[in-house]
Motif scaffolding. Sequence first.
Motif, PDB file in Angstrom:
ATOM      1  N   ARG B 228       0.823  -1.209   0.000  1.00 26.68           N
ATOM      2  CA  ARG B 228       0.000   0.000   0.000  1.00 26.68           C
ATOM      3  C   ARG B 228       0.862   1.265   0.000  1.00 26.68           C
ATOM      4  O   ARG B 228       0.556   2.226  -0.697  1.00 26.68           O
ATOM      5  CB  ARG B 228      -0.935  -0.009   1.219  1.00 26.68           C
ATOM      6  CG  ARG B 228      -2.060  -1.038   1.056  1.00 26.68           C
ATOM      7  CD  ARG B 228      -3.051  -0.958   2.187  1.00 26.68           C
ATOM      8  NE  ARG B 228      -2.519  -1.509   3.428  1.00 26.68           N
ATOM      9  CZ  ARG B 228      -2.588  -0.898   4.598  1.00 26.68           C
ATOM     10  NH1 ARG B 228      -3.156   0.280   4.705  1.00 26.68           N
ATOM     11  NH2 ARG B 228      -2.094  -1.467   5.669  1.00 26.68           N
ATOM     12  N   VAL B 229       1.952   1.255   0.779  1.00 22.42           N
ATOM     13  CA  VAL B 229       2.804   2.452   0.830  1.00 22.42           C
ATOM     14  C   VAL B 229       3.438   2.699  -0.531  1.00 22.42           C
ATOM     15  O   VAL B 229       3.402   3.811  -1.056  1.00 22.42           O
ATOM     16  CB  VAL B 229       3.905   2.305   1.895  1.00 22.42           C
ATOM     17  CG1 VAL B 229       4.894   3.449   1.793  1.00 22.42           C
ATOM     18  CG2 VAL B 229       3.294   2.273   3.274  1.00 22.42           C
ATOM     19  N   SER B 233       2.483   6.202  -2.201  1.00 14.93           N
ATOM     20  CA  SER B 233       3.554   7.213  -2.230  1.00 14.93           C
ATOM     21  C   SER B 233       4.888   6.518  -2.345  1.00 14.93           C
ATOM     22  O   SER B 233       5.491   6.172  -1.340  1.00 14.93           O
ATOM     23  CB  SER B 233       3.547   8.096  -0.980  1.00 14.93           C
ATOM     24  OG  SER B 233       2.472   7.838  -0.151  1.00 14.93           O
ATOM     25  N   ARG B 235       7.840   7.462  -2.994  1.00 12.94           N
ATOM     26  CA  ARG B 235       8.998   8.089  -2.357  1.00 12.94           C
ATOM     27  C   ARG B 235       8.993   7.801  -0.855  1.00 12.94           C
ATOM     28  O   ARG B 235      10.034   7.537  -0.260  1.00 12.94           O
ATOM     29  CB  ARG B 235       8.939   9.600  -2.626  1.00 12.94           C
ATOM     30  CG  ARG B 235      10.258  10.250  -2.468  1.00 12.94           C
ATOM     31  CD  ARG B 235      10.595  11.224  -3.546  1.00 12.94           C
ATOM     32  NE  ARG B 235      11.800  11.931  -3.150  1.00 12.94           N
ATOM     33  CZ  ARG B 235      11.798  13.175  -2.716  1.00 12.94           C
ATOM     34  NH1 ARG B 235      10.680  13.871  -2.696  1.00 12.94           N
ATOM     35  NH2 ARG B 235      12.907  13.751  -2.333  1.00 12.94           N
ATOM     36  N   ALA B 236       7.794   7.841  -0.248  1.00 12.01           N
ATOM     37  CA  ALA B 236       7.698   7.493   1.167  1.00 12.01           C
ATOM     38  C   ALA B 236       8.057   6.022   1.348  1.00 12.01           C
ATOM     39  O   ALA B 236       8.653   5.651   2.354  1.00 12.01           O
ATOM     40  CB  ALA B 236       6.292   7.772   1.688  1.00 12.01           C
ATOM     41  N   ARG B 238      10.241   4.371  -0.431  1.00 17.01           N
ATOM     42  CA  ARG B 238      11.696   4.263  -0.486  1.00 17.01           C
ATOM     43  C   ARG B 238      12.296   4.724   0.833  1.00 17.01           C
ATOM     44  O   ARG B 238      13.255   4.151   1.335  1.00 17.01           O
ATOM     45  CB  ARG B 238      12.229   5.117  -1.644  1.00 17.01           C
ATOM     46  CG  ARG B 238      13.622   4.734  -2.064  1.00 17.01           C
ATOM     47  CD  ARG B 238      14.104   5.537  -3.246  1.00 17.01           C
ATOM     48  NE  ARG B 238      14.235   6.936  -2.908  1.00 17.01           N
ATOM     49  CZ  ARG B 238      14.931   7.816  -3.613  1.00 17.01           C
ATOM     50  NH1 ARG B 238      15.545   7.432  -4.704  1.00 17.01           N
ATOM     51  NH2 ARG B 238      14.994   9.060  -3.254  1.00 17.01           N
ATOM     52  N   PHE B 239      11.700   5.794   1.410  1.00 14.91           N
ATOM     53  CA  PHE B 239      12.170   6.286   2.706  1.00 14.91           C
ATOM     54  C   PHE B 239      11.974   5.216   3.776  1.00 14.91           C
ATOM     55  O   PHE B 239      12.766   5.106   4.707  1.00 14.91           O
ATOM     56  CB  PHE B 239      11.417   7.573   3.057  1.00 14.91           C
ATOM     57  CG  PHE B 239      11.807   8.163   4.376  1.00 14.91           C
ATOM     58  CD1 PHE B 239      13.055   8.735   4.544  1.00 14.91           C
ATOM     59  CD2 PHE B 239      10.935   8.149   5.452  1.00 14.91           C
ATOM     60  CE1 PHE B 239      13.429   9.279   5.762  1.00 14.91           C
ATOM     61  CE2 PHE B 239      11.295   8.688   6.664  1.00 14.91           C
ATOM     62  CZ  PHE B 239      12.545   9.256   6.826  1.00 14.91           C
ATOM     63  N   ALA B 240      10.906   4.426   3.628  1.00 13.43           N
ATOM     64  CA  ALA B 240      10.655   3.371   4.599  1.00 13.43           C
ATOM     65  C   ALA B 240      11.624   2.210   4.428  1.00 13.43           C
ATOM     66  O   ALA B 240      11.688   1.333   5.270  1.00 13.43           O
ATOM     67  CB  ALA B 240       9.217   2.868   4.455  1.00 13.43           C
TER      68      ALA B 240
END
Lengths: 521, 370
Positions: B228-229, B233, B235-236, B238-240
């Motif tokens: 889902r992330v 999103s 980019r979020a 990838r940040f995760a």
Amino acid sequence: MSANQDDANLLEVRGLTKTFGTLTACDDIDLTVAKGEIHALLGENGAGKSTLVKMLFGTLEPNSGEIFWNGQAVTITNPGFAKKLGIGMVFQHFSLFEALTAAENIALSLDDGSPISTIAAKARALSYSYGLPLDPQSLVGDLSVGERQRIEIIRCLLQTPQLIILDEPTSVLTPQEADKLFETLERLRSEGKSILYISHRLEEVKRICDRATVLRHGKVVGHCNPRKETAASLARMMVGNDVQAVVRAPAQGIETAQPLLEICALSRKPATPFSIPLRNINLTVRAGEVIGIAGVAGNGQGEFFESVSGEVPQQDAASVRIRGKDAGGLSITGRRLMGAAFVPEERLGHGAAPRMKLSENLLLSRHATDGKVFVGAGGMVKSDAIYAAAQRIIKAMDVRKSAADPEAAALSGGNLQKFIVGRELDRRPSVMVVNQPTWGVDAGAAAHIRQTLIELARSGSAVLVISQDLDELFEISDAIAVMHNGELSKPLPIAEATFEKIGLLMGGAEPGHAEHALETS
Amino acid sequence: MMRLELVKRPQRSMLFSALSPFIAFVLTIIAGAILFALLGVNPLKAFQIYFLEPVSQVWQLHELAIKAAPLILIGVGLSVCYRANIWNIGAEGQFILGGIVGSSVPVLFPQFEGPLVLPLMLLFGMVGGAAYAAIPALLKARFNTNEILTSLMLVYVAQLFLDWLVRGPWRDPKGFNFPQTIQFNDSAILPELMPASGRANWGFVFALVAAVLVWMLMSRMLKGFEVRVLGASPRAGRFAGFGIKRMVFFAFMLSGALAGLAGISEVSGAIGQLQPVISPGYGFAAIIVAFLGRLNPLGIVAAGLVLALTYLGGEAVQSALGISDKVARVFQGMLLFFVLGCDTLIHYRIRLIGLAAPTLEAAPKLEEAR
């Protein structure tokens, strides 16, 4: 209303209102701009300044209210009409094509069919006469942010406007570049042009503006002469109450403290034709200190953050070391597991998924580091534990929200930023890297975030803050380094740093050889 | 003069999230009524034949389950892809490859019998579908190709490959030159659930189990959160620390495996041998099922039954009224169109604005100012 009374006023706005859904961005705004004055529009982020000027420039349609131009009631339906009236606008975020030259970009907006060579000649002449030298043949992609702003200003001036709207023009400039801009603005005023100057920086408003209109939460809270006010009284009008000053106890014994984050000879090739390469960056952040990285936007800060966080891992494992161990080859998850925490610049879409709940956004950055607490056997998520932790962070950081566990996008910028910073602080990270900690955050929340960063460092962590806001860096840093064109200067201890020295470095005065540059300047 | 304006909602509307498929269904019925009327058929009678008669007897419910099973299986897998913002349009091809690879067991080893045959076939079917789905995944992860195009084009490759197999190397030597393989032996046939009342086979159970498992995955597990992330999103994501490339493979291969399972279940259950055509477009109709079911595995079960009905109804109106059964495709298309249209209501509300009033007010003011 007779037109004659308003002769001295170029622009008059009465009762202008704009609502977005349930939010009233501009509520019954009154504003007058006289001929030949620099009028400040002051307010915090989210106060409604940008919405107001977008209505003046015809990109947004007001729900109610009237606009008078030279005493005539007008309905500004589109930017083309605004330009015809004589309103020019320089946006905060430039609308330039990087792959085209300056002259081509100008020609695109003029839309009068004259040949590019004529436009280039005109632009060159105009730029030199206003002290904003510009080579019309240069590619926008090769220009600095300050130079790009010049293109925007020149293309605005070529349309011979009577009113020029500037949206936060100095937010992308070095202090020296800002000085030059102010000279230009004063020159324009002396020619009888009016300027609507949008800013939240009090000192510059006091310096160049004749009158100011202060907005708060979409309402006009006062008109004043900024020269007769103090920075503190202006801030009070803007914020609504006194802002608590950040307290920073001097760091002690830093020289001998353990280095927790070391960046050694970090280089990175540009990922796209217009991104900035990183060139041989060296930096050490020790336990207990806050190091600030200043720099004009777009000088490699984003690329630097990606490399340090591990969103883009490095070839050379030793180029980033966390708590004395090589981390360059690790992913962001690997670096988090070593004790590092990261807060990116963009809140929505990078630091948080906009359409997910706060509790889910907590899991976003902590699913690996708190794996045992948040994730059970077989990869099942423990929503109760996450919910409880999210509520704990919300309480600790005083996050104001409308529901128990709202979507990230439903929070104001300041409150979401408090949550995102709090999400990382809650782990007690030993290394914290933050990009633009208080960008677009209201003053109260900004002070809170800055204070927590200082406290984190004093409790024994290493904190690295990347920011375009010099005031902020001077408030919280123990030393400030400057990033310019992908290179990083040596950190200047805060006792030796001045706005002027940092400003010179931001302008590119030989990064990496800080002392030498200062001697010759 | 009136004007419609879409106003963005601060939060997504739960009400319209649930209502939108039903509004879409009503709109489809209205448009369908117009369609039938234009064809010169009484719409009420047509709807009775289309929607009610195909489900009026128990054996017909079995037929519904047979049609719904592949739609649900494929739709559930596709929902994972679409939630991850990965556009697998090639489920039809993965279905076919699942059918082919699974059938290789009874076709190439007709003497091999026993309880092991069927599990092996189902496993082969899933592997075949997943492997075929891995091709567009690899192309996307490696060369950044558009997965919509590659997965769609591979459908036609799969169809022609099947056609060649049943006309060439796998043709039944005793089949009078008909383009089909041998009939599978008994241990290679998917058993019927309740042979006394109808033909429905275990494929429907597979579909229900898959729906529940994928629902658990998406709503309760870290992997589902990752899907889902990354979808909402990237980019979020990838940040995760979630890898987008790994996700491309995961989503494609999961949906490919489920489509492959659907394919081998269809071949070994409903058909009993390989033919040049083994699917009436299940892989494409399942795209509609996935969206009609709100990309929620449990909603997809209901949506799969609705779409199965459009197939049966199409056959019914063809035999009863002499209308082409292509009308089923028209209904499916309209349903998807209206579902996607109604989804706008989840994020926006509609406001009517009268343009007349403000212009009248503005005019005198202009004169006054002059």
